[in-house]
Design an enzyme around this catalytic site. Structure first.
Site, mmCIF file in Angstrom:
data_model
loop_
_atom_site.group_PDB
_atom_site.id
_atom_site.type_symbol
_atom_site.label_atom_id
_atom_site.label_comp_id
_atom_site.label_asym_id
_atom_site.label_seq_id
_atom_site.Cartn_x
_atom_site.Cartn_y
_atom_site.Cartn_z
ATOM 1 N N SER A 209 44.955 71.303 31.915
ATOM 2 C CA SER A 209 44.614 70.032 32.558
ATOM 3 C C SER A 209 45.250 68.850 31.826
ATOM 4 O O SER A 209 45.563 68.925 30.637
ATOM 5 C CB SER A 209 43.091 69.872 32.566
ATOM 6 O OG SER A 209 42.619 69.845 31.231
ATOM 7 N N ALA A 212 43.101 67.676 28.744
ATOM 8 C CA ALA A 212 43.317 68.448 27.521
ATOM 9 C C ALA A 212 44.715 68.179 26.963
ATOM 10 O O ALA A 212 44.898 68.053 25.746
ATOM 11 C CB ALA A 212 43.127 69.934 27.796
ATOM 12 N N GLY A 213 45.687 68.066 27.860
ATOM 13 C CA GLY A 213 47.076 67.823 27.424
ATOM 14 C C GLY A 213 47.198 66.543 26.622
ATOM 15 O O GLY A 213 47.912 66.482 25.616
ATOM 16 N N GLU A 230 52.502 71.298 30.217
ATOM 17 C CA GLU A 230 52.573 71.539 31.677
ATOM 18 C C GLU A 230 51.183 71.249 32.217
ATOM 19 O O GLU A 230 50.260 72.028 31.975
ATOM 20 C CB GLU A 230 52.919 73.004 31.961
ATOM 21 C CG GLU A 230 54.189 73.491 31.324
ATOM 22 C CD GLU A 230 55.417 73.154 32.131
ATOM 23 O OE1 GLU A 230 55.291 72.417 33.135
ATOM 24 O OE2 GLU A 230 56.495 73.611 31.762
ATOM 25 N N CYS A 264 48.755 74.562 40.118
ATOM 26 C CA CYS A 264 49.107 73.194 39.732
ATOM 27 C C CYS A 264 50.117 72.545 40.664
ATOM 28 O O CYS A 264 50.077 71.362 40.897
ATOM 29 C CB CYS A 264 49.640 73.203 38.313
ATOM 30 S SG CYS A 264 50.934 74.430 38.077
ATOM 31 N N GLU A 363 43.549 65.469 41.409
ATOM 32 C CA GLU A 363 43.729 66.911 41.576
ATOM 33 C C GLU A 363 42.367 67.555 41.840
ATOM 34 O O GLU A 363 41.442 67.409 41.051
ATOM 35 C CB GLU A 363 44.349 67.491 40.307
ATOM 36 C CG GLU A 363 44.679 68.956 40.454
ATOM 37 C CD GLU A 363 45.293 69.545 39.192
ATOM 38 O OE1 GLU A 363 44.676 69.416 38.116
ATOM 39 O OE2 GLU A 363 46.370 70.154 39.285
HETATM 40 P P1 NAD Z 1 41.983 73.307 30.650
HETATM 41 O O1 NAD Z 1 42.891 72.237 30.218
HETATM 42 O O2 NAD Z 1 40.547 73.047 30.628
HETATM 43 O O3 NAD Z 1 42.196 74.620 29.757
HETATM 44 C C1 NAD Z 1 43.475 75.185 29.568
HETATM 45 C C2 NAD Z 1 43.507 75.874 28.208
HETATM 46 O O4 NAD Z 1 43.432 74.886 27.183
HETATM 47 C C3 NAD Z 1 42.349 76.832 27.941
HETATM 48 O O5 NAD Z 1 42.846 77.905 27.158
HETATM 49 C C4 NAD Z 1 41.369 75.974 27.148
HETATM 50 O O6 NAD Z 1 40.507 76.749 26.346
HETATM 51 C C5 NAD Z 1 42.319 75.139 26.317
HETATM 52 N N1 NAD Z 1 41.845 73.810 25.923
HETATM 53 C C6 NAD Z 1 41.050 72.964 26.625
HETATM 54 N N2 NAD Z 1 40.917 71.803 25.955
HETATM 55 C C7 NAD Z 1 41.650 71.903 24.815
HETATM 56 C C8 NAD Z 1 41.929 71.026 23.720
HETATM 57 N N3 NAD Z 1 41.407 69.796 23.661
HETATM 58 N N4 NAD Z 1 42.736 71.460 22.744
HETATM 59 C C9 NAD Z 1 43.301 72.691 22.792
HETATM 60 N N5 NAD Z 1 43.059 73.572 23.785
HETATM 61 C C10 NAD Z 1 42.253 73.183 24.797
HETATM 62 O O7 NAD Z 1 42.521 73.711 32.109
HETATM 63 P P2 NAD Z 1 41.962 74.835 33.063
HETATM 64 O O8 NAD Z 1 40.745 74.320 33.731
HETATM 65 O O9 NAD Z 1 41.868 76.117 32.331
HETATM 66 O O10 NAD Z 1 43.188 74.933 34.105
HETATM 67 C C11 NAD Z 1 43.316 74.089 35.198
HETATM 68 C C12 NAD Z 1 44.325 73.000 34.929
HETATM 69 O O11 NAD Z 1 45.573 73.540 34.493
HETATM 70 C C13 NAD Z 1 44.654 72.222 36.176
HETATM 71 O O12 NAD Z 1 44.623 70.848 35.903
HETATM 72 C C14 NAD Z 1 46.068 72.649 36.542
HETATM 73 O O13 NAD Z 1 46.799 71.726 37.256
HETATM 74 C C15 NAD Z 1 46.648 72.935 35.212
HETATM 75 N N6 NAD Z 1 47.765 73.879 35.326
HETATM 76 C C16 NAD Z 1 49.029 73.392 35.154
HETATM 77 C C17 NAD Z 1 50.123 74.237 35.290
HETATM 78 C C18 NAD Z 1 51.524 73.712 35.086
HETATM 79 O O14 NAD Z 1 52.419 74.498 34.914
HETATM 80 N N7 NAD Z 1 51.732 72.436 35.088
HETATM 81 C C19 NAD Z 1 49.927 75.582 35.579
HETATM 82 C C20 NAD Z 1 48.629 76.046 35.746
HETATM 83 C C21 NAD Z 1 47.544 75.169 35.602
#
Ligand code: NAD
Length: 460
Positions: A209, A212-213, A230, A264, A363
């Site tokens: 997300s 988080a990014g 990403e 995504c 989103e």
């Molecule tokens: P998320 O960001 O909550 O979690 C993704 C991963 O990051 C998990 O492994 C989680 O444990 C870890 N994480 C969460 N917060 C963190 C932090 N502060 N520091 C380090 N690690 C952390 O996302 P999600 O709910 O698992 O996935 C959905 C999101 O991912 C959507 O927003 C979607 O658009 C995005 N996504 C993007 C792509 C792309 O290629 N751009 C592909 C797939 C999903």
């Protein structure tokens, strides 16, 4: 006793496993192992590393069906889609093997004062953090270039989809990957944050997300680490006025709502020429409602449940928001009849949407489409680009050149013309709030390499 995180089948709501919620000591042990293995792995020739990548591809193929079933059980992705996604994983490792073979690790430059050896060296230990919606492909997108470049890695999969990572660990062993080159730590956000913050990690490769990014980018900035992000998207699919709806219809699911909309780069904002708006809304409604939804282990179903209760709550709250913003519901909006267990939401379409509504800007990550009319191509491009995100995009027309010209004007990391199939041989990633850096394509290996110059004179 370590803390554990339950793993729930989203189709049945049953907890069927648990994973360790890794703490700082687990992360430290994994980074330590990756560091210890680093020098020897980097010293192997690119051709040797290519051999290992091919061995991973072969070993993965042997376990592909088992992984597919496990992924579907964890995240509810319909099995036909899971299988198609896993089939791309060995292809991806083989692609990175071919890139490793082409890698030029040293070049010589004549300089005014002598000459120089310019080396391309691995950045070091990579922390790879992945989401639940495409677990193994998204690991491959990171591990492929990392291993090709000579980096070692620590993978932190999403807590919802960590069980397939254990099978992947066995695949790595079967492929003969030396100890410490690839390490896996399970856990949630805190585990990921500990990996990002570990001073022994030199590059972070993240998919997830935007929230988080951004937190990860801040930590990487503090420590001046390389980072690839990403993130999320709200991509526009522009149907030009000459679009052939019979040709577009079979693409609706894969382009606009793949993986029950939990993708995504899904084209969740459909832009239709005003002159054909009614016809297009009707075609989308008919097509989306005809896609079989239900038990994700049934290969005949192409919509499943959402990944967890929180994600269903989120999607349902956006559907309620759309109604309160004044958008008109033309399909779905509720829970499907007969699917009382599992985190199901009906495929949903809103018309009468304007681009300032939150359902058009944020989103949702579910099977929810908004359809907006446009009067001119200029207006369609303006609506497409009026977004905080810039990950994907689509243009559909029998006139390939005309559609490609429109695609050139979309501010986004990638745009598909008449297709939603993403080629692994080209770069993928986002602009604006959709991220920084690119994965896939030959350029992706550069993100795992550092230049080093040895400049020299003939004698002292
Ligand atoms: P998320 O960001 O909550 O979690 C993704 C991963 O990051 C998990 O492994 C989680 O444990 C870890 N994480 C969460 N917060 C963190 C932090 N502060 N520091 C380090 N690690 C952390 O996302 P999600 O709910 O698992 O996935 C959905 C999101 O991912 C959507 O927003 C979607 O658009 C995005 N996504 C993007 C792509 C792309 O290629 N751009 C592909 C797939 C999903």
């Amino acid at each position: 006793m370590k803390k554990h995180i339950p793993v729930t089948n989203p189709a049945t709501e049953e907890v069927f496993a648990s994973i360790v919620d890794g703490d700082a000591s687990d992360v430290d042990a994994a980074v330590g192992a990756a560091t210890a293995a680093g020098e020897q792995w980097a010293a192997r020739t690119p051709a040797e590393r290519a051999g290992y990548l091919r061995a991973i591809a072969d070993a993965f193929e042997a376990r592909s069906e088992e992984i597919s079933e496990l992924v579907t059980r964890q995240n509810g992705t319909p099995i036909s889609i899971t299988r198609a996604m896993q089939s791309q994983v060995p292809v991806t490792y083989r692609y990175f093997a071919s890139l490793a073979e082409k890698l030029e690790t040293e070049s010589h430059v004549e300089t005014a004062s002598g000459d120089a050896v310019v080396r391309r060296e691995p950045v070091g230990v990579v922390g790879a953090i992945t989401p639940w919606n495409g677990p193994q492909p998204l690991i491959a997108w990171k591990l492929g270039p990392a291993l090709a470049a000579g980096c070692t890695a620590v993978i932190k999969p999403a807590p919802e989809t960590s069980l397939d990572a254990f099978v992947f660990a066995e695949i790595l062993t079967a492929a003969g990957i030396p100890d410490g080159v690839v390490n896996i730590v399970t856990g949630g956000r805190e585990t990921g944050a500990a990996l990002v913050a570990h001073p022994g990690v030199h590059k972070v490769a993240f998919t997830g997300s935007t929230v988080a990014g951004k937190a990860i980018a801040v930590e990487c900035a503090k420590q001046l680490k390389h980072v690839t992000l990403e993130l999320g998207g709200k991509s526009a699919g522009i149907l030009l006025d000459d679009v052939d709806l019979d040709a577009f219809r079979p693409l609706v699911m894969s382009a606009c709502a793949p993986n029950t909309g939990q993708t995504c780069r899904a084209l969740t904002r459909v832009l239709a020429p005003a002159s054909r708006y009614e016809e297009i809304v009707q075609m989308l409604s008919e097509t989306m409602s005809a896609i079989p939804q239900g038990d994700p282990t049934d290969p005949g179903n192409f919509f499943g449940p959402l990944v967890n209760a929180a994600q269903r709550d989120r999607v349902e709250s956006y559907i309620a928001l759309g109604r309160s913003e004044g958008a008109e519901l033309v399909l779905g909006g509720g829970r499907p009849a007969g699917l009382d267990r599992g985190y199901y939401v009906e495929p949903t379409i809103f018309r009468g949407v304007t681009n300032d509504m939150r359902i058009a800007r944020e989103e949702i990550f579910g099977p929810v489409l908004v359809v907006m009319p446009y009067e001119s191509v200029d207006e369609a491009v303006a609506i497409a680009n009026d977004s905080d995100y810039g990950l994907g995009g689509g243009v559909f027309s029998p006139d390939l050149d005309r559609a490609t010209d429109v695609a050139r004007r979309i501010v986004s990391g990638s745009v598909g013309v008449n297709t939603s199939t993403l080629p692994i041989e080209t770069p993928f990633g986002g602009v604006k709030q959709s991220g920084i850096g690119r994965e896939l394509g030959p350029q992706s290996v550069d993100a795992y390499l550092e230049y080093k110059t040895i400049f020299r004179a003939p004698r002292v």
